[in-house]
Write an enzyme that holds these catalytic residues in place. Structure first.
Site, PDB file in Angstrom:
ATOM      1  N   GLY A 173       0.822  -1.213   0.000  1.00 53.53           N
ATOM      2  CA  GLY A 173       0.000   0.000   0.000  1.00 53.53           C
ATOM      3  C   GLY A 173       0.852   1.257   0.000  1.00 53.53           C
ATOM      4  O   GLY A 173       0.334   2.370  -0.082  1.00 53.53           O
ATOM      5  N   THR A 175       2.445   2.462   2.548  1.00 46.41           N
ATOM      6  CA  THR A 175       2.157   3.225   3.780  1.00 46.41           C
ATOM      7  C   THR A 175       3.248   3.082   4.846  1.00 46.41           C
ATOM      8  O   THR A 175       3.101   3.615   5.946  1.00 46.41           O
ATOM      9  CB  THR A 175       0.832   2.775   4.431  1.00 46.41           C
ATOM     10  OG1 THR A 175       1.006   1.459   4.966  1.00 46.41           O
ATOM     11  CG2 THR A 175      -0.318   2.797   3.448  1.00 46.41           C
ATOM     12  N   ALA A 254       3.348  -6.135  11.353  1.00 45.24           N
ATOM     13  CA  ALA A 254       2.469  -5.056  11.822  1.00 45.24           C
ATOM     14  C   ALA A 254       1.658  -5.440  13.061  1.00 45.24           C
ATOM     15  O   ALA A 254       1.556  -6.611  13.431  1.00 45.24           O
ATOM     16  CB  ALA A 254       1.527  -4.667  10.689  1.00 45.24           C
ATOM     17  N   SER A 255       1.074  -4.412  13.649  1.00 40.89           N
ATOM     18  CA  SER A 255       0.240  -4.609  14.831  1.00 40.89           C
ATOM     19  C   SER A 255      -1.004  -3.734  14.679  1.00 40.89           C
ATOM     20  O   SER A 255      -0.906  -2.565  14.328  1.00 40.89           O
ATOM     21  CB  SER A 255       1.036  -4.183  16.070  1.00 40.89           C
ATOM     22  OG  SER A 255       0.197  -4.160  17.201  1.00 40.89           O
ATOM     23  N   GLY A 308      11.638 -11.950  -0.789  1.00 40.84           N
ATOM     24  CA  GLY A 308      10.809 -12.411  -1.893  1.00 40.84           C
ATOM     25  C   GLY A 308       9.482 -11.691  -1.882  1.00 40.84           C
ATOM     26  O   GLY A 308       9.295 -10.725  -1.134  1.00 40.84           O
ATOM     27  N   ARG A 424      -0.798  15.574   9.589  1.00 41.37           N
ATOM     28  CA  ARG A 424       0.625  15.859   9.378  1.00 41.37           C
ATOM     29  C   ARG A 424       0.867  16.638   8.081  1.00 41.37           C
ATOM     30  O   ARG A 424       1.569  17.645   8.066  1.00 41.37           O
ATOM     31  CB  ARG A 424       1.417  14.547   9.347  1.00 41.37           C
ATOM     32  CG  ARG A 424       2.888  14.795   9.148  1.00 41.37           C
ATOM     33  CD  ARG A 424       3.633  13.626   8.581  1.00 41.37           C
ATOM     34  NE  ARG A 424       3.006  13.120   7.360  1.00 41.37           N
ATOM     35  CZ  ARG A 424       3.342  11.979   6.792  1.00 41.37           C
ATOM     36  NH1 ARG A 424       4.237  11.215   7.370  1.00 41.37           N
ATOM     37  NH2 ARG A 424       2.756  11.576   5.679  1.00 41.37           N
ATOM     38  N   TYR A 487       3.818   5.293  21.669  1.00 42.86           N
ATOM     39  CA  TYR A 487       3.992   6.175  20.519  1.00 42.86           C
ATOM     40  C   TYR A 487       4.435   7.537  21.008  1.00 42.86           C
ATOM     41  O   TYR A 487       3.866   8.055  21.969  1.00 42.86           O
ATOM     42  CB  TYR A 487       2.647   6.402  19.831  1.00 42.86           C
ATOM     43  CG  TYR A 487       2.424   5.629  18.573  1.00 42.86           C
ATOM     44  CD1 TYR A 487       1.950   4.334  18.610  1.00 42.86           C
ATOM     45  CD2 TYR A 487       2.646   6.213  17.324  1.00 42.86           C
ATOM     46  CE1 TYR A 487       1.704   3.619  17.451  1.00 42.86           C
ATOM     47  CE2 TYR A 487       2.402   5.505  16.157  1.00 42.86           C
ATOM     48  CZ  TYR A 487       1.925   4.208  16.234  1.00 42.86           C
ATOM     49  OH  TYR A 487       1.679   3.519  15.082  1.00 42.86           O
TER      50      TYR A 487
HETATM   51  C1  LIG Z   1      -1.123   6.978   9.172  1.00 38.20           C
HETATM   52  C2  LIG Z   1      -0.394   5.685   9.387  1.00 38.20           C
HETATM   53  C3  LIG Z   1      -0.817   4.829  10.379  1.00 38.20           C
HETATM   54  C4  LIG Z   1      -0.137   3.623  10.597  1.00 38.20           C
HETATM   55  N1  LIG Z   1      -0.579   2.787  11.583  1.00 38.20           N
HETATM   56  C5  LIG Z   1       0.037   1.601  11.785  1.00 38.20           C
HETATM   57  C6  LIG Z   1      -0.421   0.710  12.804  1.00 38.20           C
HETATM   58  O1  LIG Z   1      -1.381   1.001  13.519  1.00 38.20           O
HETATM   59  N2  LIG Z   1       0.221  -0.467  12.942  1.00 38.20           N
HETATM   60  C7  LIG Z   1       1.259  -0.819  12.143  1.00 38.20           C
HETATM   61  O2  LIG Z   1       1.788  -1.912  12.303  1.00 38.20           O
HETATM   62  N3  LIG Z   1       1.739   0.022  11.198  1.00 38.20           N
HETATM   63  C8  LIG Z   1       1.136   1.199  10.985  1.00 38.20           C
HETATM   64  N4  LIG Z   1       1.600   2.050  10.007  1.00 38.20           N
HETATM   65  C9  LIG Z   1       2.727   1.656   9.165  1.00 38.20           C
HETATM   66  C10 LIG Z   1       2.310   0.884   7.882  1.00 38.20           C
HETATM   67  O3  LIG Z   1       0.966   1.106   7.570  1.00 38.20           O
HETATM   68  C11 LIG Z   1       2.583  -0.595   8.072  1.00 38.20           C
HETATM   69  O4  LIG Z   1       3.960  -0.787   8.167  1.00 38.20           O
HETATM   70  C12 LIG Z   1       2.000  -1.505   6.979  1.00 38.20           C
HETATM   71  O5  LIG Z   1       2.106  -2.827   7.413  1.00 38.20           O
HETATM   72  C13 LIG Z   1       2.688  -1.359   5.629  1.00 38.20           C
HETATM   73  O6  LIG Z   1       1.905  -2.050   4.683  1.00 38.20           O
HETATM   74  P1  LIG Z   1       1.887  -1.623   3.144  1.00 38.20           P
HETATM   75  O7  LIG Z   1       1.009  -2.593   2.447  1.00 38.20           O
HETATM   76  O8  LIG Z   1       1.554  -0.211   2.996  1.00 38.20           O
HETATM   77  O9  LIG Z   1       3.403  -1.898   2.761  1.00 38.20           O
HETATM   78  P2  LIG Z   1       4.400  -1.012   1.872  1.00 38.20           P
HETATM   79  O10 LIG Z   1       4.611   0.294   2.480  1.00 38.20           O
HETATM   80  O11 LIG Z   1       3.986  -1.055   0.464  1.00 38.20           O
HETATM   81  O12 LIG Z   1       5.723  -1.880   2.037  1.00 38.20           O
HETATM   82  C14 LIG Z   1       6.358  -2.025   3.266  1.00 38.20           C
HETATM   83  C15 LIG Z   1       7.470  -3.059   3.140  1.00 38.20           C
HETATM   84  O13 LIG Z   1       6.900  -4.340   2.909  1.00 38.20           O
HETATM   85  C16 LIG Z   1       7.325  -4.873   1.669  1.00 38.20           C
HETATM   86  N5  LIG Z   1       6.171  -5.530   1.046  1.00 38.20           N
HETATM   87  C17 LIG Z   1       4.968  -5.002   0.781  1.00 38.20           C
HETATM   88  N6  LIG Z   1       4.174  -5.928   0.221  1.00 38.20           N
HETATM   89  C18 LIG Z   1       4.909  -7.063   0.129  1.00 38.20           C
HETATM   90  C19 LIG Z   1       4.658  -8.371  -0.390  1.00 38.20           C
HETATM   91  N7  LIG Z   1       3.492  -8.714  -0.939  1.00 38.20           N
HETATM   92  N8  LIG Z   1       5.661  -9.279  -0.331  1.00 38.20           N
HETATM   93  C20 LIG Z   1       6.860  -8.963   0.223  1.00 38.20           C
HETATM   94  N9  LIG Z   1       7.156  -7.748   0.709  1.00 38.20           N
HETATM   95  C21 LIG Z   1       6.176  -6.810   0.667  1.00 38.20           C
HETATM   96  C22 LIG Z   1       7.837  -3.690   0.873  1.00 38.20           C
HETATM   97  O14 LIG Z   1       8.834  -4.068  -0.061  1.00 38.20           O
HETATM   98  C23 LIG Z   1       8.398  -2.807   1.972  1.00 38.20           C
HETATM   99  O15 LIG Z   1       9.682  -3.228   2.317  1.00 38.20           O
HETATM  100  C24 LIG Z   1       0.969   3.278   9.786  1.00 38.20           C
HETATM  101  C25 LIG Z   1       1.387   4.153   8.786  1.00 38.20           C
HETATM  102  C26 LIG Z   1       0.720   5.346   8.577  1.00 38.20           C
HETATM  103  C27 LIG Z   1       1.203   6.271   7.503  1.00 38.20           C
END
Ligand SMILES: Cc1cc2nc3c(=O)[nH]c(=O)nc-3n(C[C@H](O)[C@H](O)[C@H](O)COP(=O)(O)OP(=O)(O)OC[C@H]3O[C@@H](n4cnc5c(N)ncnc54)[C@H](O)[C@@H]3O)c2cc1C
Length: 566
Positions: A173, A175, A254-255, A308, A424, A487
């Site tokens: 995503g 994020t 994640a959590s 991977g 932010r 946090y």
């Molecule tokens: C406003 C906000 C609130 C947030 N709240 C939380 C929260 O409550 N809890 C929490 O844990 N985190 C939170 N986060 C952080 C973030 O959302 C997490 O880390 C989330 O798990 C990232 O997922 P994503 O799909 O966006 O991954 P991405 O940002 O796309 O990728 C993150 C990492 O994972 C890898 N990746 C992604 N998809 C795959 C796949 N299919 N296979 C292998 N590797 C992959 C990417 O290469 C990268 O290294 C927050 C972030 C923001 C901006």
């Protein structure tokens, strides 16, 4: 993946693919949906655009005065820091042989080198990335973005990348808040971002065994909606749940805010299918627990795209709760509130989600309330009288807890979670930089750690003679039997400050050093990425670090997955 348990095929539910929802477009330069975000209206008050959130369309007349007072500044709504997104998008590298071969198994609409799309795939959501795309530049972004639609295409992509020496970075995503998607400025190979969004299906739901197999690109809000239609939830709700993906949750370890009831991601995932440079990693059964030597699946949690591409996972699902109840409690000070949280952490069934905010955040919550009118004014005056006069609470010490403060305040706190994420980027326009960072610690370390970090940041801020006052605040967000997740939020006014984003990073690093000295973790759930890489040697022995390196080499000797995290 077919069901790994003996359920008759007809007993499995196979949801339809999700239709595209018009109007769900995401902003490229700021957090969130394009139709939502904070702005200042003609009355000079902050208001949230759009219609998605409870806060949408509501005037918040207390917010700007509160910001001015807290930061000690004269914030002028007309004094905007004009960003120029996208600042610069360099031309992509090319690798003709690789790109020609892609066309043999991907459709044209699965491959793009369009500038804005490449740029969006070259960053996550850290303040320095979000600052750089508007006020600076990203030195390197992916050259190509690919949207695979099946496991087979992912496998073919990896073997093609291997043959043509191309670097792949999985994208969920976008994020993350660890610079995990930031490209290495010195990477000479073609960089391909592998966007998993089109692999977003719930492949099957096994009601009898309460499991579902979900493709890794599915984002949280869609997983929630689809499971809900069948009476289930996965229960994983990070604050980013609207946009983050299942694959990203696993890759970052994640959590979610409801982990007390449902568990963290590692408790929820039963099996993972991964495509690596060494082949596919998958299992043939899906049992509640087993003892079969070291569990390789565990290595995928927190793998941050280094090992991977996660293509799907089997997860636990739960019947939707029959009721959802909210509550809030007001405590006279942080220490009392902390004691309450510690007790909760030791309860067999604590509430699914609990948060303890410090006094500054308590007041921030009040500043996000709409103007009270008529009966509302009387009610809030009466409440203030009961709290301060009858109960003897000092509003400058109060953190939410101790005296029951009603279900409405609790519900409001929960609802605010999603809209607050937009603040932010709104503040950045008015020369305020703000960001959060997190940790976890044993109960006996939590309060001293909060105190140490706040003091250290405030002292450093003064020593650097930065403008007026910083915003430094903390909250406890997750409780465990042995400790808690914490946090921090740090913000400051940066008009006139050279390289403000860099200054923020330096301050956060200083805070991180203090966290480690105060026995906190490097991260509870955001991960390491590149932002905390430099701290790894201070938390892991050389042997442990070497083991990690060897693990990477064993599945990816040519560093096809070249994001360079950890
Ligand atoms: C406003 C906000 C609130 C947030 N709240 C939380 C929260 O409550 N809890 C929490 O844990 N985190 C939170 N986060 C952080 C973030 O959302 C997490 O880390 C989330 O798990 C990232 O997922 P994503 O799909 O966006 O991954 P991405 O940002 O796309 O990728 C993150 C990492 O994972 C890898 N990746 C992604 N998809 C795959 C796949 N299919 N296979 C292998 N590797 C992959 C990417 O290469 C990268 O290294 C927050 C972030 C923001 C901006």
């Amino acid at each position: 993946m077919s069901s790994p348990v003996a359920v008759p095929k007809e007993a499995l539910l196979n949801p339809e693919p999700l239709p595209e929802i018009a109007g769900d477009a995401e902003s490229l330069d700021v957090w969130g949906f394009r139709d939502s975000g904070f702005t200042i209206n003609e009355n000079g008050h902050v208001v949230m655009r759009g219609h998605r959130y409870e806060l949408s369309g509501v005037e918040l007349p207390r917010l700007l005065p509160w910001i001015r007072e807290t930061l000690g500044i004269e914030l002028d709504p007309k004094d905007v820091n004009p960003g120029s997104y996208p600042t610069y998008i360099g031309p992509p590298l090319e690798n003709a042989e690789f790109q020609n071969e892609l066309k043999t198994f991907l459709k044209n609409n699965q491959i793009t080198s369009e500038g804005p799309i490449r740029l969006r795939h070259g960053h996550g959501q850290t303040q320095e990335e979000m600052f750089a795309i508007k006020y600076g530049t990203l030195p390197r972004i992916p050259d190509l973005v690919i949207f695979p639609e099946s496991d087979e295409q992912v496998a073919q992509l990896i073997s093609t990348a291997k043959r043509h020496r191309v670097s792949l970075i999985p994208f969920g995503g976008g994020t993350n808040v660890t610079d995990a998607l930031r490209c290495d400025a010195n990477e000479k190979r073609l960089i391909v971002s592998v966007d998993m969004h089109r692999m977003n299906r719930i492949l099957w739901i096994d009601k009898a065994n309460q499991m579902a197999c979900i493709e890794a690109g599915a984002v949280g809000r869609n997983i929630m909606t689809q499971l809900q239609a069948y009476g289930f939830t996965m229960g994983h709700e990070p604050d980013s749940v609207e946009f983050s993906s299942l694959g990203g949750w696993i890759a970052t370890n994640a959590s979610g805010m409801k982990k007390n009831k449902y568990g963290n991601i590692e408790d929820l995932v039963l099996d993972i299918t991964v495509a690596t440079a060494a082949g596919k990693l998958e299992r043939t059964t899906c049992v509640p627990r087993e003892s079969t030597g070291s569990d390789l699946r565990r290595l995928l949690f927190g793998s941050e795209g280094n090992l991977g591409i996660i293509t799907s996972a089997v997860v636990k699902i739960f019947p939707l709760p029959e009721v959802q109840a909210y509550g809030s409690v007001l405590f006279p000070n942080l220490t009392e509130g902390f004691g309450f949280m510690r007790e909760l952490g030791r309860e067999t069934y604590p509430p699914s989600s609990v948060r303890l905010v410090d006094n500054l955040q308590f007041h921030f919550g009040l500043a996000l309330k709409p103007a009270s009118t008529g009966l509302g004014v009387l009610k809030s005056r009466a409440e203030k009288f009961v709290v301060t006069k009858l109960k003897g609470f000092d509003l400058n010490q109060v953190v939410v807890h101790g005296m029951k403060a009603g279900s409405e305040n609790g519900r409001r706190g929960y609802q605010l979670t999603y809209s607050i994420a937009y603040i932010r980027d709104f503040l950045m326009k008015y020369y305020i930089i703000a960001e959060s960072f997190e940790t976890s610690a044993a109960w006996s370390d939590v309060l001293p750690l909060i105190e140490n970090v706040k003091k250290r940041l405030e002292a450093e801020y003064r020593a650097r003679k930065l403008p007026a006052k910083p915003f430094v605040t903390a909250r406890v967000t997750q409780v465990y039997q042995t400790g808690a997740a914490i946090y921090f939020y740090l913000g400051f006014y940066f008009k006139g400050v050279p390289n403000p984003s860099q200054v923020y990073c330096e301050l956060e690093n200083i805070a991180r050093g203090e966290i480690l000295r105060s026995r906190g973790s490097l991260s509870h759930h955001h991960g390491v990425g590149k932002i905390r890489q430099a701290f790894l040697p201070s938390i892991m022995s050389p042997a442990a670090l070497e083991w990690k390196r060897e693990l990477k080499k064993s599945v990816d000797p040519d560093n096809i997955f070249g994001a360079g995290n950890q």
